[in-house]
Design a protein around this motif. Structure first.
Motif, mmCIF file in Angstrom:
data_model
loop_
_atom_site.group_PDB
_atom_site.id
_atom_site.type_symbol
_atom_site.label_atom_id
_atom_site.label_comp_id
_atom_site.label_asym_id
_atom_site.label_seq_id
_atom_site.Cartn_x
_atom_site.Cartn_y
_atom_site.Cartn_z
ATOM 1 N N ASP A 101 24.512 8.815 27.359
ATOM 2 C CA ASP A 101 23.760 10.029 27.048
ATOM 3 C C ASP A 101 22.256 9.763 27.080
ATOM 4 O O ASP A 101 21.481 10.569 27.602
ATOM 5 C CB ASP A 101 24.165 10.560 25.669
ATOM 6 C CG ASP A 101 25.463 11.351 25.710
ATOM 7 O OD1 ASP A 101 26.112 11.382 26.769
ATOM 8 O OD2 ASP A 101 25.826 11.945 24.679
ATOM 9 N N HIS A 121 20.041 22.710 23.545
ATOM 10 C CA HIS A 121 20.619 24.036 23.734
ATOM 11 C C HIS A 121 20.917 24.689 22.381
ATOM 12 O O HIS A 121 21.893 24.333 21.714
ATOM 13 C CB HIS A 121 21.910 23.924 24.550
ATOM 14 C CG HIS A 121 22.482 25.236 24.984
ATOM 15 N ND1 HIS A 121 22.068 25.906 26.108
ATOM 16 C CD2 HIS A 121 23.442 26.013 24.428
ATOM 17 C CE1 HIS A 121 22.752 27.028 26.247
ATOM 18 N NE2 HIS A 121 23.592 27.113 25.223
ATOM 19 N N SER A 147 31.157 10.897 29.093
ATOM 20 C CA SER A 147 29.801 11.192 29.548
ATOM 21 C C SER A 147 29.639 10.862 31.024
ATOM 22 O O SER A 147 28.808 11.454 31.713
ATOM 23 C CB SER A 147 28.786 10.403 28.712
ATOM 24 O OG SER A 147 27.462 10.786 29.007
ATOM 25 N N ASN A 150 30.475 14.218 33.346
ATOM 26 C CA ASN A 150 30.002 15.576 33.123
ATOM 27 C C ASN A 150 28.471 15.650 33.123
ATOM 28 O O ASN A 150 27.789 14.624 33.214
ATOM 29 C CB ASN A 150 30.580 16.148 31.825
ATOM 30 C CG ASN A 150 30.157 15.357 30.606
ATOM 31 O OD1 ASN A 150 28.979 15.248 30.292
ATOM 32 N ND2 ASN A 150 31.133 14.766 29.914
ATOM 33 N N SER A 151 27.957 16.849 33.013
ATOM 34 C CA SER A 151 26.513 17.074 33.106
ATOM 35 C C SER A 151 25.917 17.493 31.770
ATOM 36 O O SER A 151 25.172 18.467 31.674
ATOM 37 C CB SER A 151 26.210 18.134 34.172
ATOM 38 O OG SER A 151 26.932 19.327 33.911
ATOM 39 N N SER A 152 26.263 16.772 30.718
ATOM 40 C CA SER A 152 25.717 17.070 29.397
ATOM 41 C C SER A 152 25.415 15.780 28.656
ATOM 42 O O SER A 152 25.869 14.704 29.043
ATOM 43 C CB SER A 152 26.688 17.933 28.588
ATOM 44 O OG SER A 152 27.883 17.223 28.324
ATOM 45 N N PRO A 165 23.215 19.368 21.854
ATOM 46 C CA PRO A 165 23.510 19.057 23.251
ATOM 47 C C PRO A 165 22.403 19.513 24.195
ATOM 48 O O PRO A 165 21.604 20.392 23.877
ATOM 49 C CB PRO A 165 24.786 19.852 23.510
ATOM 50 C CG PRO A 165 24.632 21.063 22.642
ATOM 51 C CD PRO A 165 23.895 20.603 21.419
ATOM 52 N N PHE A 167 22.412 20.598 28.393
ATOM 53 C CA PHE A 167 23.286 20.857 29.532
ATOM 54 C C PHE A 167 22.441 21.093 30.783
ATOM 55 O O PHE A 167 21.379 21.689 30.708
ATOM 56 C CB PHE A 167 24.133 22.119 29.308
ATOM 57 C CG PHE A 167 24.971 22.115 28.070
ATOM 58 C CD1 PHE A 167 26.143 21.379 28.014
ATOM 59 C CD2 PHE A 167 24.612 22.863 26.964
ATOM 60 C CE1 PHE A 167 26.942 21.385 26.872
ATOM 61 C CE2 PHE A 167 25.400 22.877 25.819
ATOM 62 C CZ PHE A 167 26.567 22.136 25.774
#
Length: 380
Positions: A101, A121, A147, A150-152, A165, A167
């Motif tokens: 992350d 967000h 992680s 995905n795109s977060s 988070p 995004f």
């Protein structure tokens, strides 16, 4: 059925795949910020092997060590500045979910500027949108967070006591290398904690969806069954590479679009845990989930009953909601993941404010104060 957009990185997976890192990285960038945790990678000797592999493939590297659990915004900001100052065109994260992350956040800050906290967000149209990032390669050393697929990302702000988070499409890794051999040294406890995170990534959207979708549901139930079986094997036989491979593969798929394609479903338990570990940074994410999971399921037994029965039938051959929760609790207990929130220093006087923050910060994602306070009290 809902329209689903499938976003998934290029992935190289399997025992020994870390050996591909240098050659693959050389196709993506020429100067990399190599992000790691505090000490394991260096003490294990893996850091030097990775660094040599990258240099042998003409990738210039700058090592950025010290990522902590629940990565902090100021650490990510500092990494972003360093990547920019060093002229990096690539960020490589090798470590657990916090390292991955942090790597995503560093790549964003390096390319787009500002602070990573500018991008958190709080709801639609309330944050700065990620529009560009450096190229990202992720190499997980745990089977847990997804992680790498995905795109977060999730980032903590100790001053605000918030964990939030970010995004955005630029956060999707260009490449992920998933080598289960890197998880062989995980202790039984860390193996179990990773399994909890994987399970919650699948169970939460499955239960909160009101739209059964045959294939997605079958993928979800297969992932849950895989984790329950092979986490038990890996805890008893840590060097079982087959079990480790199943867990790594399941973790990478769990928070990808595939187990929830064409149906809705959120991460309501995750939001409660994010607030919990935002208040109490010493509680690792997966440990928080392990403390909250059974109280959350029991609190929502009636609204989730049909979906729980389906899960129980698919995995245990018995369509019984209570039975499924009991079996999951047995698995947690056998994994050593017992305890109450009070055992981890949580103050009863802060449960109300935490519950309010679940709705205030995560209302956009289904965060609900009433649900949160009832779950927190049951877990206390």
């Amino acid at each position: 059925m809902r329209i689903t957009e499938i976003k998934f990185p290029r992935m190289i997976a399997g025992p020994g795949s870390i050996g591909r890192l240098g050659a693959e990285a050389s196709k993506i960038g020429r100067s990399a910020l190599l992000v790691t945790g505090k000490k394991w990678l260096r003490e294990s000797g893996l850091l030097e092997k990775i660094a040599s592999d990258l240099r042998d493939n003409d990738v210039n590297i700058h090592i950025f060590e010290g990522t902590e659990p629940n990565p902090k915004y100021d650490f990510i900001d500092r990494g972003g500045r360093e990547a920019r100052d060093k002229g990096c065109d690539l960020v490589i994260g090798v470590g657990g979910g916090s390292v991955m992350d942090a790597s995503k956040g560093i790549a964003l800050v390096a390319a787009q500027g500002g602070s990573i906290w500018d991008y958190v967000h709080y709801g639609p149209d309330t944050s700065k949108k990620p529009e560009r990032a450096l190229k990202i390669i992720l190499v997980p050393t745990t089977a847990a967070t997804s992680s790498e697929s995905n795109s977060s990302l999730v980032v903590s702000n100790p001053e605000k006591r918030q964990k939030m988070p970010v995004f955005g499409p630029p956060l999707l890794p260009t490449l992920s290398i998933v080598d289960p051999e890197l998880t062989l040294s995980l202790t039984p406890e860390l193996t179990a904690l990773g399994a909890v995170d994987t399970l919650c990534h699948v169970i939460e959207p499955y239960l909160t969806s009101r739209e059964p979708q045959f294939l997605s549901d079958r993928i979800a139930t297969s992932l849950i069954e895989t984790v329950l079986i092979y986490s038990t094997v890996a805890m008893k036989k840590p060097d079982d590479i087959y079990a480790r491979t199943q867990l790594s593969y399941a973790a990478s798929l769990a928070l990808s679009p595939f187990p929830r394609a064409m149906r809705k479903g959120g991460l309501r338990l995750h939001w409660i845990e994010h607030v919990l570990s935002g208040y109490y940074d010493s509680i690792p994410h997966a440990r928080g989930l392990s403390l909250l999971l059974i109280p959350w399921l029991r609190r929502n037994m009636e609204p989730f009953r049909r979906r729980l029965e389906n899960l129980s039938d698919a995995i245990f051959g018995r369509a019984d909601a209570e039975f499924f929760v009991e079996k999951l609790e047995e698995w947690l207990n056998s994994s050593g993941l017992t305890g109450r929130l009070r055992d981890f220093g949580v103050k009863e006087s802060e449960l109300e404010s935490m519950a309010s923050d679940v709705e205030r910060l995560y209302g956009w994602g289904g965060g609900d104060r009433t649900e949160a306070i009832e779950v927190l009290r049951k877990a206390y």
